[in-house]
Scaffold this motif. Sequence first.
Motif, PDB file in Angstrom:
ATOM      1  N   ALA A 270      -4.064  -6.250   0.958  1.00 17.81           N
ATOM      2  CA  ALA A 270      -2.717  -6.750   1.271  1.00 17.81           C
ATOM      3  C   ALA A 270      -2.134  -7.510   0.089  1.00 17.81           C
ATOM      4  CB  ALA A 270      -2.777  -7.637   2.512  1.00 17.81           C
ATOM      5  N   ARG A 271      -2.957  -8.322  -0.560  1.00 19.46           N
ATOM      6  CA  ARG A 271      -2.478  -9.076  -1.721  1.00 19.46           C
ATOM      7  C   ARG A 271      -2.128  -8.145  -2.873  1.00 19.46           C
ATOM      8  NH1 ARG A 271      -7.301 -12.948  -2.678  1.00 19.46           N
ATOM      9  NH2 ARG A 271      -6.212 -13.254  -4.679  1.00 19.46           N
ATOM     10  N   CYS A 272      -2.940  -7.099  -3.076  1.00 17.65           N
ATOM     11  CA  CYS A 272      -2.636  -6.124  -4.128  1.00 17.65           C
ATOM     12  C   CYS A 272      -1.299  -5.447  -3.862  1.00 17.65           C
ATOM     13  CB  CYS A 272      -3.744  -5.077  -4.215  1.00 17.65           C
ATOM     14  SG  CYS A 272      -5.284  -5.648  -4.973  1.00 17.65           S
ATOM     15  N   GLN A 273      -1.055  -5.098  -2.621  1.00 20.75           N
ATOM     16  CA  GLN A 273       0.191  -4.430  -2.268  1.00 20.75           C
ATOM     17  C   GLN A 273       1.396  -5.334  -2.460  1.00 20.75           C
ATOM     18  OE1 GLN A 273      -1.079  -3.157   1.681  1.00 20.75           O
ATOM     19  NE2 GLN A 273      -1.206  -1.036   1.006  1.00 20.75           N
ATOM     20  N   ASN A 274       1.145  -6.620  -2.520  1.00 24.16           N
ATOM     21  CA  ASN A 274       2.209  -7.594  -2.809  1.00 24.16           C
ATOM     22  C   ASN A 274       2.270  -7.957  -4.283  1.00 24.16           C
ATOM     23  OD1 ASN A 274       3.217  -7.826  -0.157  1.00 24.16           O
ATOM     24  ND2 ASN A 274       1.603  -9.293   0.383  1.00 24.16           N
ATOM     25  N   GLY A 275       1.490  -7.238  -5.111  1.00 19.92           N
ATOM     26  CA  GLY A 275       1.537  -7.459  -6.547  1.00 19.92           C
ATOM     27  C   GLY A 275       0.702  -8.607  -7.063  1.00 19.92           C
ATOM     28  N   ASP A 276      -0.284  -9.046  -6.290  1.00 24.72           N
ATOM     29  CA  ASP A 276      -1.126 -10.177  -6.685  1.00 24.72           C
ATOM     30  C   ASP A 276      -2.127  -9.724  -7.749  1.00 24.72           C
ATOM     31  OD1 ASP A 276      -3.268 -12.082  -6.803  1.00 24.72           O
ATOM     32  OD2 ASP A 276      -2.580 -12.918  -4.912  1.00 24.72           O
TER      33      ASP A 276
ATOM     34  N   HIS B 103      -2.042   2.124  -0.021  1.00 25.51           N
ATOM     35  CA  HIS B 103      -1.439   2.325   1.306  1.00 25.51           C
ATOM     36  C   HIS B 103      -2.000   3.566   1.996  1.00 25.51           C
ATOM     37  CE1 HIS B 103       0.897   4.809  -1.486  1.00 25.51           C
ATOM     38  NE2 HIS B 103       1.235   5.560  -0.446  1.00 25.51           N
TER      39      HIS B 103
END
Length: 206
Positions: free
Chosen positions: A21-27, A72
């Motif tokens: 989830a964090r990766c998908q938010n660009g973290d 995703h």
Amino acid sequence: MSDERTLSLQANDPDLPDLIARCQNGDQPAFATLYERYAPSLYRLAYSVLLVEQDAEDVLQESMVYAFRNLHRYDPERGAFRTWLYTITVSRCRNARRRKWLPTVALSSLLNIGVEPPTPTDQSPEARAAWGELRDSLGRALATLSPLLREAVALRYGQGLTYREMAEIMDCPQKTAESRVRLAHEQLRRAMSGVEQAALEELLSL
């Protein structure tokens, strides 16, 4: 929940959903964590199949970039995250084989494949010589395997996967995965002398 689905979910690290989830938010730290966690095993798999360091490194980078861009698409109900990554890596290895000629085997790669006999604890000259002869014989035998059979050996012994996991990664029925490992065993045995076979089977429990 089916037993297979439960096992797939349990195979993932507890913090994986949060990291994805964090990766998908660009973290960026989350990307770094995933890379550091999975890249070593993916590199070992790629090198076990391709036997060329630069090609394995290229496949690793291609695989991780694809995975990061397609997080995703990962469905935990269909399998473990590591299995998904192995599937991507094997696919890229096959592409690499098609792009260029690659050597069938290199003796220095045997340890990375995970099937090289361990260094004997007895360091006498006789023991070292016997081990060297077995290693060389195994190298010649591995050179007789087709890319698909070597791929099966790399997944089974280099990564310690089950036949079910191998089948998913190689995109074939489980019986086919089992057959490829069995064929690899038979071909290795045919390529080695009786004494060498006995020593190899004792060491590796083939």
